[in-house]
Write a protein that holds these residues in place. Structure first.
Motif, PDB file in Angstrom:
ATOM      1  N   LYS A  29       0.838  -1.212   0.000  1.00 34.08           N
ATOM      2  CA  LYS A  29       0.000   0.000   0.000  1.00 34.08           C
ATOM      3  C   LYS A  29       0.869   1.257   0.000  1.00 34.08           C
ATOM      4  N   GLN A  30       1.989   1.221   0.739  1.00 33.39           N
ATOM      5  CA  GLN A  30       2.900   2.360   0.741  1.00 33.39           C
ATOM      6  C   GLN A  30       3.524   2.561  -0.638  1.00 33.39           C
ATOM      7  N   LEU A  31       3.918   1.473  -1.264  1.00 31.56           N
ATOM      8  CA  LEU A  31       4.563   1.553  -2.570  1.00 31.56           C
ATOM      9  C   LEU A  31       3.589   1.961  -3.667  1.00 31.56           C
ATOM     10  N   GLY A  32       2.333   1.519  -3.534  1.00 28.05           N
ATOM     11  CA  GLY A  32       1.390   1.705  -4.622  1.00 28.05           C
ATOM     12  C   GLY A  32       0.558   2.963  -4.564  1.00 28.05           C
ATOM     13  N   ASN A  33       0.545   3.661  -3.419  1.00 25.93           N
ATOM     14  CA  ASN A  33      -0.341   4.827  -3.353  1.00 25.93           C
ATOM     15  C   ASN A  33       0.317   6.045  -3.993  1.00 25.93           C
ATOM     16  N   LEU A  34      -0.480   6.868  -4.650  1.00 26.84           N
ATOM     17  CA  LEU A  34      -0.003   8.117  -5.247  1.00 26.84           C
ATOM     18  C   LEU A  34      -0.157   9.296  -4.298  1.00 26.84           C
ATOM     19  N   LEU A  35      -0.957   9.122  -3.262  1.00 27.86           N
ATOM     20  CA  LEU A  35      -1.290  10.247  -2.396  1.00 27.86           C
ATOM     21  C   LEU A  35      -0.083  10.759  -1.609  1.00 27.86           C
ATOM     22  N   THR A  36       0.617   9.858  -0.919  1.00 30.26           N
ATOM     23  CA  THR A  36       1.697  10.323  -0.042  1.00 30.26           C
ATOM     24  C   THR A  36       2.792  11.065  -0.817  1.00 30.26           C
ATOM     25  N   PRO A  37       3.278  10.560  -1.952  1.00 29.61           N
ATOM     26  CA  PRO A  37       4.272  11.335  -2.698  1.00 29.61           C
ATOM     27  C   PRO A  37       3.767  12.723  -3.098  1.00 29.61           C
ATOM     28  N   MET A  38       2.501  12.804  -3.475  1.00 26.93           N
ATOM     29  CA  MET A  38       1.968  14.110  -3.857  1.00 26.93           C
ATOM     30  C   MET A  38       1.791  15.011  -2.641  1.00 26.93           C
ATOM     31  N   ALA A  39       1.399  14.433  -1.498  1.00 24.90           N
ATOM     32  CA  ALA A  39       1.254  15.229  -0.280  1.00 24.90           C
ATOM     33  C   ALA A  39       2.599  15.831   0.128  1.00 24.90           C
ATOM     34  N   VAL A  40       3.663  15.039   0.043  1.00 16.63           N
ATOM     35  CA  VAL A  40       4.996  15.536   0.379  1.00 16.63           C
ATOM     36  C   VAL A  40       5.428  16.627  -0.601  1.00 16.63           C
ATOM     37  N   ARG A  41       5.101  16.451  -1.872  1.00 17.34           N
ATOM     38  CA  ARG A  41       5.478  17.446  -2.882  1.00 17.34           C
ATOM     39  C   ARG A  41       4.679  18.744  -2.699  1.00 17.34           C
ATOM     40  N   VAL A  42       3.422  18.623  -2.323  1.00 17.29           N
ATOM     41  CA  VAL A  42       2.638  19.831  -2.042  1.00 17.29           C
ATOM     42  C   VAL A  42       3.223  20.555  -0.829  1.00 17.29           C
ATOM     43  N   ALA A  43       3.610  19.798   0.198  1.00 15.27           N
ATOM     44  CA  ALA A  43       4.253  20.414   1.358  1.00 15.27           C
ATOM     45  C   ALA A  43       5.531  21.135   0.964  1.00 15.27           C
ATOM     46  N   ALA A  44       6.306  20.525   0.070  1.00  9.46           N
ATOM     47  CA  ALA A  44       7.537  21.161  -0.407  1.00  9.46           C
ATOM     48  C   ALA A  44       7.235  22.426  -1.196  1.00  9.46           C
ATOM     49  N   THR A  45       6.246  22.347  -2.071  1.00  7.25           N
ATOM     50  CA  THR A  45       5.900  23.494  -2.917  1.00  7.25           C
ATOM     51  C   THR A  45       5.390  24.662  -2.087  1.00  7.25           C
ATOM     52  N   LEU A  46       4.592  24.363  -1.058  1.00  4.26           N
ATOM     53  CA  LEU A  46       4.046  25.398  -0.179  1.00  4.26           C
ATOM     54  C   LEU A  46       5.039  25.866   0.885  1.00  4.26           C
ATOM     55  N   ARG A  47       6.188  25.211   0.968  1.00  2.09           N
ATOM     56  CA  ARG A  47       7.230  25.546   1.958  1.00  2.09           C
ATOM     57  C   ARG A  47       6.689  25.460   3.394  1.00  2.09           C
ATOM     58  N   LEU A  48       5.896  24.436   3.674  1.00  2.00           N
ATOM     59  CA  LEU A  48       5.284  24.320   4.994  1.00  2.00           C
ATOM     60  C   LEU A  48       6.331  24.270   6.104  1.00  2.00           C
ATOM     61  N   VAL A  49       7.409  23.538   5.898  1.00  4.50           N
ATOM     62  CA  VAL A  49       8.427  23.419   6.944  1.00  4.50           C
ATOM     63  C   VAL A  49       9.085  24.767   7.212  1.00  4.50           C
ATOM     64  N   ASP A  50       9.349  25.539   6.170  1.00  2.00           N
ATOM     65  CA  ASP A  50       9.949  26.857   6.380  1.00  2.00           C
ATOM     66  C   ASP A  50       9.008  27.763   7.168  1.00  2.00           C
ATOM     67  N   HIS A  51       7.732  27.690   6.876  1.00  2.00           N
ATOM     68  CA  HIS A  51       6.773  28.512   7.621  1.00  2.00           C
ATOM     69  C   HIS A  51       6.696  28.078   9.088  1.00  2.00           C
ATOM     70  N   LEU A  52       6.736  26.781   9.335  1.00  2.00           N
ATOM     71  CA  LEU A  52       6.732  26.298  10.718  1.00  2.00           C
ATOM     72  C   LEU A  52       7.985  26.755  11.457  1.00  2.00           C
ATOM     73  N   ARG A  53       9.105  26.721  10.784  1.00  2.00           N
ATOM     74  CA  ARG A  53      10.349  27.172  11.415  1.00  2.00           C
ATOM     75  C   ARG A  53      10.346  28.689  11.658  1.00  2.00           C
TER      76      ARG A  53
END
Length: 370
Positions: A29-53
């Motif tokens: 399920k981890q290997l086959g899902n498309l959601l998690t890779p896209m969720a991580v990429r959206v987080a990267a695009t939105l710079r969520l970690v930088d905003h939290l920091r």
């Protein structure tokens, strides 16, 4: 230089454990899902970690900073917490990046945020993987169908994409080009013709390593202009020349050394042979062809994972392929060149899985001379 996440592993298992069927089910399920890779990429695009920091620790603040829909962002964040990128947020508590999540900080040396940014060249190109089924059925790249033109034409026509690509490639530039330039013996070389050498990073490294060498770079208009600026800024403009051109057409000059750096893996065998034929025509008598490229990894684990990932990117983006050393040697032999002894002087160890292969004109059999 192309980066990616490591392969997933079943949670709770060590290398010595035997996974249960339930473990394998979770892994698939981890290997086959498309959601998690896209969720991580959206987080990267939105710079969520930088905003939290920066001190924003709740959904309302993140939504205001990123211009997103608060309820939708909350649901994205909840999944990022589940997969271990973020933590906290329970009952209105502060959100924080985990140690894993900190890799998405813009200033992290691994530069993963840039690799995963959907506005950047590589992550945007990765969206073409939704057409992988057609790629496997036809052998044709999916990128042109998604974006309307081939990958390199797209970068040449869109300055923002080209700048993003160059920034990603330059993060390892000192290792990618300084190492090979230092490993090769340039003594006796007069003129280096760098065919499709991008922004000129390798040719500049060669010029610094070998002060007596002149060089010519042949590239499309976009990277050609970047190379001119690089050479001028480095004080190399008097020794290095840039010519706008297409390596599927006759090359504009000849040289005693012709270089193809990270070119062949971008192309199918048919196109690679066309490029190689042009290089042979540009070789002066007794000249040498140098091929700097990434070799298909024969290892396992992470090395093999990254090798197969890069190979599928080349196929899906451009119709290219990552070749083994023997496959490159056979390909070049098809245009009348044979591998020469390594012409290295200081170090035969190159970074990553790079290799320098040197080729010279194949000896003419005595029977063919009669």
């Amino acid at each position: 230089m192309v980066s990616a996440s490591s392969p997933a592993q079943p949670h709770g298992n060590t290398a010595s454990d035997t996974p249960t069927d339930a473990d394998l089910d979770v892994l698939l399920k981890q290997l086959g899902n498309l959601l998690t890779p896209m969720a991580v990429r959206v987080a990267a695009t939105l710079r969520l970690v930088d905003h939290l920091r920066d001190g924003v620790h709740d959904i309302a603040g993140l939504a205001a900073r990123t211009g997103t829909h608060p309820p939708a962002l909350a649901r994205l964040v909840r999944h990022l917490v589940v997969v271990g990128v973020l933590e906290g947020g329970e009952e209105g508590g502060p959100l924080r990046p985990t140690r894993l999540g900190l890799l998405l900080a813009d200033d992290h040396p691994a530069q993963q945020r840039a690799w995963l940014d959907l506005d950047g060249t590589v992550a945007r190109a990765d969206l073409a993987f939704t057409g992988l089924l057609d790629v496997v059925r036809t052998g044709r790249p999916a990128y042109p169908d998604r974006y309307g033109r081939p990958f390199w034409e797209d970068l040449s026509a869109d300055r923002a994409l080209a700048d993003s690509f160059d920034a990603l490639m330059s993060c390892d530039e000192d290792l990618a080009y300084e190492g090979p330039a230092a490993a090769y013996d340039w003594s006796g070389v007069r003129h280096v013709l760098d065919v499709g050498g991008g922004n000129g990073a390798l040719l500049a490294a060669v010029a610094r390593e070998a002060p007596g060498v002149r060089g010519t770079l042949v590239e499309l208009a976009g990277p050609a202009e970047q190379a001119r600026r690089r050479f001028a800024d480095a004080g190399l403009g008097d020794r290095l020349t840039v010519v706008e051109g297409d390596f599927f057409k006759p090359l504009p000059v000849t040289a005693d050394v012709v270089v193809l750096s990270f070119v062949l893996l971008n192309w199918s065998d048919e196109d690679a042979l066309a490029i190689l034929r042009g290089c042979v025509q540009a070789l002066e008598p007794g000249g040498r062809l140098l091929v700097l490229d990434r070799a298909d990894s024969a290892g396992d684990g992470a090395d093999r994972f990254f090798s197969t990932l890069l190979d599928l990117r080349m196929l899906t983006f451009m119709g290219g392929r990552v070749r083994t050393r023997d496959e490159v040697v056979r390909l070049v032999a098809s245009v009348g060149l044979t591998e020469a002894a390594r012409h290295t002087s200081r170090s035969k160890t190159l970074p990553f899985d790079f290799s320098i292969l040197e080729f010279v004109a194949a000896a003419t059999p005595a029977s063919a001379k009669e």
